[in-house]
Write a protein that holds these residues in place. Structure first.
Motif, PDB file in Angstrom:
ATOM      1  N   GLU A   1       0.797  -1.101   0.120  1.00 52.83           N
ATOM      2  CA  GLU A   1       0.011   0.027   0.112  1.00 52.83           C
ATOM      3  C   GLU A   1       0.718   1.202   0.284  1.00 52.83           C
ATOM      4  O   GLU A   1       0.447   2.171  -0.569  1.00 52.83           O
ATOM      5  CB  GLU A   1      -1.004   0.046   1.304  1.00 52.83           C
ATOM      6  CG  GLU A   1      -1.862   1.450   1.403  1.00 52.83           C
ATOM      7  CD  GLU A   1      -2.504   1.538   0.158  1.00 52.83           C
ATOM      8  OE1 GLU A   1      -2.745   2.862  -0.003  1.00 52.83           O
ATOM      9  OE2 GLU A   1      -2.987   0.777  -0.651  1.00 52.83           O
TER      10      GLU A   1
ATOM     11  N   MET B   1       2.321   1.907  -3.608  1.00 50.96           N
ATOM     12  CA  MET B   1       1.140   1.893  -4.550  1.00 50.96           C
ATOM     13  C   MET B   1       0.940   3.520  -4.279  1.00 50.96           C
ATOM     14  O   MET B   1       0.569   4.098  -5.510  1.00 50.96           O
ATOM     15  CB  MET B   1       0.023   0.963  -4.324  1.00 50.96           C
ATOM     16  CG  MET B   1       0.290  -0.337  -4.765  1.00 50.96           C
ATOM     17  SD  MET B   1       0.906  -0.708  -6.617  1.00 50.96           S
ATOM     18  CE  MET B   1      -0.378  -0.013  -7.491  1.00 50.96           C
ATOM     19  N   GLU B   2       0.808   3.809  -3.132  1.00 53.95           N
ATOM     20  CA  GLU B   2       0.432   5.298  -2.784  1.00 53.95           C
ATOM     21  C   GLU B   2       1.531   6.260  -3.305  1.00 53.95           C
ATOM     22  O   GLU B   2       1.117   7.205  -3.779  1.00 53.95           O
ATOM     23  CB  GLU B   2       0.298   5.384  -1.418  1.00 53.95           C
ATOM     24  CG  GLU B   2      -0.056   6.942  -0.958  1.00 53.95           C
ATOM     25  CD  GLU B   2      -1.450   7.093  -1.408  1.00 53.95           C
ATOM     26  OE1 GLU B   2      -1.759   8.398  -1.259  1.00 53.95           O
ATOM     27  OE2 GLU B   2      -2.219   6.194  -1.779  1.00 53.95           O
ATOM     28  N   ARG B   3       2.635   5.809  -3.184  1.00 58.75           N
ATOM     29  CA  ARG B   3       3.783   6.741  -3.871  1.00 58.75           C
ATOM     30  C   ARG B   3       3.564   6.829  -5.533  1.00 58.75           C
ATOM     31  O   ARG B   3       4.000   7.848  -6.078  1.00 58.75           O
ATOM     32  CB  ARG B   3       5.282   6.178  -3.265  1.00 58.75           C
ATOM     33  CG  ARG B   3       5.429   6.384  -2.129  1.00 58.75           C
ATOM     34  CD  ARG B   3       6.769   5.823  -1.441  1.00 58.75           C
ATOM     35  NE  ARG B   3       7.905   6.271  -2.285  1.00 58.75           N
ATOM     36  CZ  ARG B   3       8.505   7.557  -2.284  1.00 58.75           C
ATOM     37  NH1 ARG B   3       8.187   8.325  -1.236  1.00 58.75           N
ATOM     38  NH2 ARG B   3       9.532   7.759  -3.089  1.00 58.75           N
ATOM     39  N   SER B   4       3.221   5.552  -6.017  1.00 54.20           N
ATOM     40  CA  SER B   4       3.048   5.375  -7.450  1.00 54.20           C
ATOM     41  C   SER B   4       2.100   6.328  -7.747  1.00 54.20           C
ATOM     42  O   SER B   4       1.923   7.104  -8.712  1.00 54.20           O
ATOM     43  CB  SER B   4       2.923   4.067  -7.753  1.00 54.20           C
ATOM     44  OG  SER B   4       2.830   4.139  -9.320  1.00 54.20           O
ATOM     45  N   ARG B   5       0.863   6.399  -7.018  1.00 56.12           N
ATOM     46  CA  ARG B   5      -0.156   6.895  -7.480  1.00 56.12           C
ATOM     47  C   ARG B   5      -0.017   8.604  -7.207  1.00 56.12           C
ATOM     48  O   ARG B   5      -0.700   9.435  -8.060  1.00 56.12           O
ATOM     49  CB  ARG B   5      -1.532   6.549  -6.459  1.00 56.12           C
ATOM     50  CG  ARG B   5      -2.146   5.347  -6.876  1.00 56.12           C
ATOM     51  CD  ARG B   5      -3.597   5.065  -5.985  1.00 56.12           C
ATOM     52  NE  ARG B   5      -3.204   4.980  -4.648  1.00 56.12           N
ATOM     53  CZ  ARG B   5      -3.173   3.930  -3.907  1.00 56.12           C
ATOM     54  NH1 ARG B   5      -3.064   2.790  -4.709  1.00 56.12           N
ATOM     55  NH2 ARG B   5      -2.848   3.981  -2.686  1.00 56.12           N
ATOM     56  N   LYS B   6       0.762   9.012  -6.330  1.00 58.48           N
ATOM     57  CA  LYS B   6       1.284  10.435  -6.234  1.00 58.48           C
ATOM     58  C   LYS B   6       2.042  10.829  -7.064  1.00 58.48           C
ATOM     59  O   LYS B   6       2.958  11.893  -6.959  1.00 58.48           O
ATOM     60  CB  LYS B   6       1.670  10.508  -4.751  1.00 58.48           C
ATOM     61  CG  LYS B   6       0.624  10.682  -3.790  1.00 58.48           C
ATOM     62  CD  LYS B   6       1.151  10.916  -2.287  1.00 58.48           C
ATOM     63  CE  LYS B   6      -0.012  10.463  -1.391  1.00 58.48           C
ATOM     64  NZ  LYS B   6       0.566  11.046   0.129  1.00 58.48           N
ATOM     65  N   LYS B   7       2.384   9.990  -8.229  1.00 62.09           N
ATOM     66  CA  LYS B   7       3.736  10.237  -9.223  1.00 62.09           C
ATOM     67  C   LYS B   7       5.083  10.342  -8.686  1.00 62.09           C
ATOM     68  O   LYS B   7       5.588  11.078  -9.388  1.00 62.09           O
ATOM     69  CB  LYS B   7       3.355  11.388  -9.966  1.00 62.09           C
ATOM     70  CG  LYS B   7       1.887  11.428 -10.462  1.00 62.09           C
ATOM     71  CD  LYS B   7       1.547  10.186 -11.476  1.00 62.09           C
ATOM     72  CE  LYS B   7       0.255  10.317 -12.022  1.00 62.09           C
ATOM     73  NZ  LYS B   7      -0.184   9.107 -12.884  1.00 62.09           N
ATOM     74  N   LYS B   8       5.320   9.606  -7.680  1.00 60.52           N
ATOM     75  CA  LYS B   8       6.677   9.917  -6.985  1.00 60.52           C
ATOM     76  C   LYS B   8       7.220   8.465  -7.892  1.00 60.52           C
ATOM     77  O   LYS B   8       6.935   7.540  -7.937  1.00 60.52           O
ATOM     78  CB  LYS B   8       6.666   9.514  -5.569  1.00 60.52           C
ATOM     79  CG  LYS B   8       6.075  10.518  -4.847  1.00 60.52           C
ATOM     80  CD  LYS B   8       6.235  10.390  -3.231  1.00 60.52           C
ATOM     81  CE  LYS B   8       5.709  11.426  -2.553  1.00 60.52           C
ATOM     82  NZ  LYS B   8       5.678  11.306  -1.087  1.00 60.52           N
TER      83      LYS B   8
ATOM     84  N   THR C   1       2.381  -5.978  -6.712  1.00 61.20           N
ATOM     85  CA  THR C   1       2.171  -4.748  -6.952  1.00 61.20           C
ATOM     86  C   THR C   1       2.356  -4.224  -8.500  1.00 61.20           C
ATOM     87  O   THR C   1       1.605  -3.199  -9.007  1.00 61.20           O
ATOM     88  CB  THR C   1       3.009  -3.416  -6.218  1.00 61.20           C
ATOM     89  OG1 THR C   1       4.480  -3.869  -6.885  1.00 61.20           O
ATOM     90  CG2 THR C   1       2.934  -3.818  -4.695  1.00 61.20           C
TER      91      THR C   1
END
Length: 345
Positions: A214, A217-224, A255
Motif C-alpha cells: 500500500e 502503490m500510494e507513492r506511485s499514485r502520487k507520481k513519485k 504490485t
C-alpha cells in the motif's frame, strides 16, 4: 632490580570488523607506554590459545595499523566451550588455561561480538583475568550504547543507498537493498533513515507486506517516480531466499511495480574504519588497558550515557541489544512517513 613487567594477551574473535586494529593498537600502545607491560598477540582468536600460536607485540608492530581494516592477529569462530564429535567439553577450556599459564599471561583482552563476550565470561568463571572489548557492525552487544564497526557499516550502507537513488530514479523502479543484522536492525534503521529509505524493515518490528504494498502503490499514485526499501537480513520470512530477494519478489508479484534487489553483504564489514570508529576503538582499547592496570577483571568496556566505563561480563553473555518499541529514530521516521511494515503511521 626493577619489578617484573605484567604480561598481557590480546585476541580478536568472531567476524572481522572495521576498527579491530585500532582497538588492538589502543590496548597495546597504552599497555606498553603508559603501564610498562609486555603484550602478546594471540593468533586467530581462541584457536590461537588452544594451539598456543602467538606473536610478541611492540610499538613498531602496532604502528601503522590504525587505518587498516580486518585484524593483524587474524580471527576465527572457534567456541572452546562447545564440544564437537564426542569431545570432552572441558578439553579446550583446560588447554586454554594451561597455555595461558605457560605463556605467563596475567590478563587477556578479548575483542569480539556477542559470542566472544559469552566465551570471555565463561573463561572469567574458569579463573582467568579477562577484559572484554565489544566489536560488531550490528551494534547489538548488550551493555554498551555503541560498538565500533557500526559507524563504518552504516556509512557504507548509506553510500550504497545514495547510489541506488540515482538508478531507481532513472529507471522508475522500486529498489530493495538488504543490509546486515541477523537479530538486530540497527544498520537497516540508521542507514535507512540516513539514506532516505521509504520503507525500512527490521527484525524487531513485525511487518505485514500488505502495508508495504500500500505504501509503494500510494507513492506511485502520487507520481513519485521510485521508492527505496531497506531490509535487515534477519527479518522473518517463509522462504529460504535472502530477505532482500524475498521482499523484492513479493513486491513485483503483488504490485506490478518494476523491482530490483541488491544484497550488500560482506562489503559492509570490510575496508578502512571511519574516523568515528577509529576514535571509539582507540578509546575502548586504552580503557581496557586501564582496567587491567586497576585489576578490574571480569568486565567488558562499554559506552554508557556517553561515557566510557565497564560492565560485568557475566551480565553481557547471551544477551542481545535490540531496537526497542519506543526507539526515537523509529518514531521520527514515522513522523516523516517512513513505512516500517506495520500499521502504525
Amino acid at each position: 632490580m626493577g619489578s617484573r613487567k605484567m604480561r598481557i594477551g590480546i585476541l580478536s574473535a568472531g567476524g572481522d570488523c572495521p576498527g579491530i586494529n585500532a582497538a588492538i593498537r589502543g590496548v597495546g600502545k597504552t599497555a606498553i607506554v603508559e603501564y610498562d607491560m609486555d603484550v602478546v598477540g594471540i593468533v586467530n582468536g581462541f584457536s590461537g590459545l588452544v594451539e598456543k600460536e602467538t606473536i610478541d607485540l611492540n610499538e613498531q608492530l602496532l604502528s601503522g595499523i590504525l587505518t587498516l581494516g580486518g585484524t593483524i592477529l587474524g580471527t576465527s569462530r572457534l567456541k572452546p566451550f562447545k564440544a564437537v564429535d564426542g569431545e570432552d567439553p572441558q578439553h579446550k577450556p583446560d588447554l586454554i588455561k594451561k597455555n595461558y599459564e605457560e605463556l605467563g599471561l596475567e590478563a587477556l583482552v578479548c575483542i569480539g561480538g556477542n559470542g566472544t563476550q559469552k566465551t570471555a565470561s565463561l573463561l572469567a568463571r574458569e579463573g582467568l583475568n579477562i577484559i572484554g572489548v565489544p566489536k560488531t557492525i550490528d551494534n547489538d552487544i548488550w551493555g554498551t550504547e555503541v560498538t565500533f564497526g557500526f559507524d563504518t557499516a552504516v556509512h557504507i550502507a548509506t553510500e550504497a543507498i545514495d547510489r541506488l537513488h540515482t538508478t531507481a530514479n532513472s529507471h522508475k523502479r522500486v529498489m530493495v537493498i538488504e543490509v546486515m543484522g541477523h537479530h538486530a536492525g540497527w544498520i537497516a534503521l540508521y542507514s535507512g533513515i540516513a539514506g532516505g529509505g521509504d520503507v525500512i524493515l527490521v527484525p524487531e518490528i513485525p511487518y505485514n507486506l500488505d502495508h508495504v504494498y500500500e505504501c509503494l502503490m500510494e507513492r506511485s499514485r502520487k507520481k513519485k517516480p521510485y521508492s527505496i526499501v531497506v531490509v535487515g537480513e534477519g527479518i522473518e520470512k517463509p522462504s529460504k531466499k535472502s530477505a532482500g530477494a524475498y521482499i523484492a519478489k513479493q513486491i513485483r508479484k503483488n504490485t506490478g511495480l518494476e523491482t530490483r534487489e541488491t544484497i550488500l553483504g560482506y562489503i559492509q564489514r570490510g575496508g578502512s574504519p571511519t574516523a568515528t570508529d577509529r576514535i571509539l576503538a582507540t578509546r575502548f582499547g586504552a580503557y581496557a588497558a586501564r582496567l587491567i592496570h586497576e585489576k578490574q577483571f571480569g568486565t567488558m568496556v562499554a559506552m554508557r550515557n556517553g561515557v566510557i566505563s565497564s560492565v560485568p561480563l557475566d551480565e553481557v553473555g547471551g544477551k542481545v541489544r535490540l531496537i526497542e518499541a519506543d526507539n526515537k529514530l523509529v518514531e521520527k521516521g514515522r513522523y516523516m512517513g517512513v513505512c516500517f511494515g506495520d500499521c502504525r503511521k
